[in-house]
Scaffold this motif. Structure first.
Motif, PDB file in Angstrom:
ATOM      1  N   CYS A 135       9.846   9.328  14.657  1.00 34.83           N
ATOM      2  CA  CYS A 135       9.400  10.700  14.436  1.00 34.83           C
ATOM      3  C   CYS A 135       8.983  10.877  12.982  1.00 34.83           C
ATOM      4  N   CYS A 136       8.219  11.926  12.728  1.00 36.17           N
ATOM      5  CA  CYS A 136       7.781  12.244  11.356  1.00 36.17           C
ATOM      6  C   CYS A 136       7.076  11.072  10.691  1.00 36.17           C
ATOM      7  N   ARG A 137       6.176  10.429  11.392  1.00 41.33           N
ATOM      8  CA  ARG A 137       5.490   9.262  10.838  1.00 41.33           C
ATOM      9  C   ARG A 137       4.600   9.659   9.664  1.00 41.33           C
ATOM     10  N   PRO A 138       4.510   8.811   8.650  1.00 39.22           N
ATOM     11  CA  PRO A 138       3.696   9.101   7.473  1.00 39.22           C
ATOM     12  C   PRO A 138       2.204   9.195   7.812  1.00 39.22           C
ATOM     13  N   SER A 139       1.517  10.033   7.076  1.00 46.67           N
ATOM     14  CA  SER A 139       0.072  10.154   7.214  1.00 46.67           C
ATOM     15  C   SER A 139      -0.511  10.529   5.856  1.00 46.67           C
ATOM     16  N   LEU A 140      -1.816  10.409   5.757  1.00 43.25           N
ATOM     17  CA  LEU A 140      -2.500  10.693   4.504  1.00 43.25           C
ATOM     18  C   LEU A 140      -3.862  11.284   4.835  1.00 43.25           C
ATOM     19  N   ILE A 141      -4.230  12.355   4.164  1.00 46.09           N
ATOM     20  CA  ILE A 141      -5.547  12.959   4.348  1.00 46.09           C
ATOM     21  C   ILE A 141      -6.418  12.541   3.173  1.00 46.09           C
ATOM     22  N   VAL A 142      -7.615  12.046   3.463  1.00 47.38           N
ATOM     23  CA  VAL A 142      -8.574  11.657   2.434  1.00 47.38           C
ATOM     24  C   VAL A 142      -9.576  12.796   2.298  1.00 47.38           C
ATOM     25  N   ARG A 143      -9.754  13.265   1.064  1.00 54.24           N
ATOM     26  CA  ARG A 143     -10.639  14.399   0.805  1.00 54.24           C
ATOM     27  C   ARG A 143     -11.713  14.037  -0.214  1.00 54.24           C
ATOM     28  N   ASP A 144     -12.818  14.735  -0.119  1.00 53.63           N
ATOM     29  CA  ASP A 144     -13.861  14.658  -1.135  1.00 53.63           C
ATOM     30  C   ASP A 144     -13.306  15.374  -2.363  1.00 53.63           C
ATOM     31  N   SER A 145     -13.258  14.712  -3.489  1.00 50.93           N
ATOM     32  CA  SER A 145     -12.633  15.303  -4.681  1.00 50.93           C
ATOM     33  C   SER A 145     -13.447  16.456  -5.263  1.00 50.93           C
ATOM     34  N   GLN A 146     -14.719  16.553  -4.927  1.00 49.02           N
ATOM     35  CA  GLN A 146     -15.541  17.620  -5.494  1.00 49.02           C
ATOM     36  C   GLN A 146     -15.419  18.938  -4.743  1.00 49.02           C
ATOM     37  N   ASN A 147     -15.223  18.884  -3.420  1.00 51.50           N
ATOM     38  CA  ASN A 147     -15.160  20.135  -2.661  1.00 51.50           C
ATOM     39  C   ASN A 147     -13.897  20.247  -1.796  1.00 51.50           C
ATOM     40  N   SER A 148     -12.998  19.302  -1.910  1.00 51.71           N
ATOM     41  CA  SER A 148     -11.722  19.269  -1.171  1.00 51.71           C
ATOM     42  C   SER A 148     -11.888  19.207   0.345  1.00 51.71           C
ATOM     43  N   ARG A 149     -13.074  18.930   0.815  1.00 49.33           N
ATOM     44  CA  ARG A 149     -13.317  18.814   2.256  1.00 49.33           C
ATOM     45  C   ARG A 149     -12.722  17.514   2.792  1.00 49.33           C
ATOM     46  N   SER A 150     -12.089  17.607   3.937  1.00 49.76           N
ATOM     47  CA  SER A 150     -11.480  16.433   4.550  1.00 49.76           C
ATOM     48  C   SER A 150     -12.551  15.431   4.974  1.00 49.76           C
ATOM     49  N   ILE A 151     -12.323  14.166   4.642  1.00 55.76           N
ATOM     50  CA  ILE A 151     -13.195  13.076   5.077  1.00 55.76           C
ATOM     51  C   ILE A 151     -12.581  12.413   6.308  1.00 55.76           C
ATOM     52  N   GLY A 152     -11.251  12.348   6.313  1.00 55.11           N
ATOM     53  CA  GLY A 152     -10.561  11.732   7.439  1.00 55.11           C
ATOM     54  C   GLY A 152      -9.068  11.683   7.203  1.00 55.11           C
ATOM     55  N   LYS A 153      -8.381  11.054   8.146  1.00 64.12           N
ATOM     56  CA  LYS A 153      -6.927  10.984   8.089  1.00 64.12           C
ATOM     57  C   LYS A 153      -6.460   9.578   8.456  1.00 64.12           C
ATOM     58  N   ILE A 154      -5.412   9.151   7.780  1.00 65.47           N
ATOM     59  CA  ILE A 154      -4.768   7.874   8.064  1.00 65.47           C
ATOM     60  C   ILE A 154      -3.419   8.186   8.700  1.00 65.47           C
ATOM     61  N   ARG A 155      -3.145   7.564   9.829  1.00 66.34           N
ATOM     62  CA  ARG A 155      -1.862   7.753  10.512  1.00 66.34           C
ATOM     63  C   ARG A 155      -1.153   6.415  10.617  1.00 66.34           C
ATOM     64  N   ASN A 156       0.166   6.467  10.526  1.00 65.81           N
ATOM     65  CA  ASN A 156       0.981   5.267  10.691  1.00 65.81           C
ATOM     66  C   ASN A 156       1.849   5.446  11.940  1.00 65.81           C
ATOM     67  N   PRO A 157       1.313   5.075  13.102  1.00 65.39           N
ATOM     68  CA  PRO A 157       2.110   5.225  14.324  1.00 65.39           C
ATOM     69  C   PRO A 157       3.257   4.225  14.342  1.00 65.39           C
ATOM     70  N   TRP A 158       4.316   4.571  15.033  1.00 68.90           N
ATOM     71  CA  TRP A 158       5.457   3.675  15.112  1.00 68.90           C
ATOM     72  C   TRP A 158       5.130   2.499  16.015  1.00 68.90           C
ATOM     73  N   ARG A 159       5.260   1.304  15.464  1.00 71.99           N
ATOM     74  CA  ARG A 159       5.121   0.069  16.231  1.00 71.99           C
ATOM     75  C   ARG A 159       6.169  -0.893  15.685  1.00 71.99           C
ATOM     76  N   ALA A 160       7.027  -1.376  16.532  1.00 76.00           N
ATOM     77  CA  ALA A 160       8.116  -2.262  16.103  1.00 76.00           C
ATOM     78  C   ALA A 160       7.558  -3.536  15.479  1.00 76.00           C
ATOM     79  N   LEU A 161       8.119  -3.905  14.322  1.00 75.14           N
ATOM     80  CA  LEU A 161       7.803  -5.148  13.611  1.00 75.14           C
ATOM     81  C   LEU A 161       6.318  -5.313  13.295  1.00 75.14           C
TER      82      LEU A 161
END
Length: 131
Positions: A16-42
């Motif tokens: 639960c509560c898996r880490p994620s990261l939002i990538v934004r354009d630094s000039q207008n703060s608009r989201s470019i995309g998202k990185i998700r780390n789903p749980w997968r054993a090993l």
């Protein structure tokens, strides 16, 4: 580029509560995309998605690698993550040797896709406590 990391539990054994990261354009703060780390054993695995949540790439280790989990104990201290498209075709590779990250974008040509991949590398580094 600007990287906004959401709060998430970084314990690999917790699904639960898996880490994620939002990538934004630094000039207008608009989201470019998202990185998700789903749980997968090993497995180190990151889903790289566009701003609408559509998966574009996967950054994943082909197997459990000691260089990520215990770099001090691993003799080679080399870890590899493969960049694959959603059809499973290898597009590039990320390596970490002795604390130095190297990104080979290979067939990835879109500039904003490269930014998303860099976001995945930063999330991996932060999550694993690697520099």
């Amino acid at each position: 580029l600007r990287f906004d990391k959401d709060f998430g539990c970084c314990a690999q054994e917790t699904c639960c509560c898996r880490p994620s990261l939002i990538v934004r354009d630094s000039q207008n703060s608009r989201s470019i995309g998202k990185i998700r780390n789903p749980w997968r054993a090993l497995s180190n695995s990151y889903d790289i998605c566009d701003r609408m949540g559509k998966p574009l790439y996967k950054l994943a280790s082909p197997s459990c690698q000691a260089a990520f989990c215990c770099p001090v104990l691993c003799s080679s201290r080399r870890a590899v993550l493969e960049i694959t498209d959603m059809n499973g075709a290898k597009c590039g590779e990320v390596t970490r040797i002795e604390g130095v990250w190297d990104v080979n974008f290979g067939d990835v040509s879109e500039v904003w896709h490269k930014g998303l991949i860099l976001g995945a590398v930063f999330l991996c580094s932060a999550q694993m406590g690697l520099t």
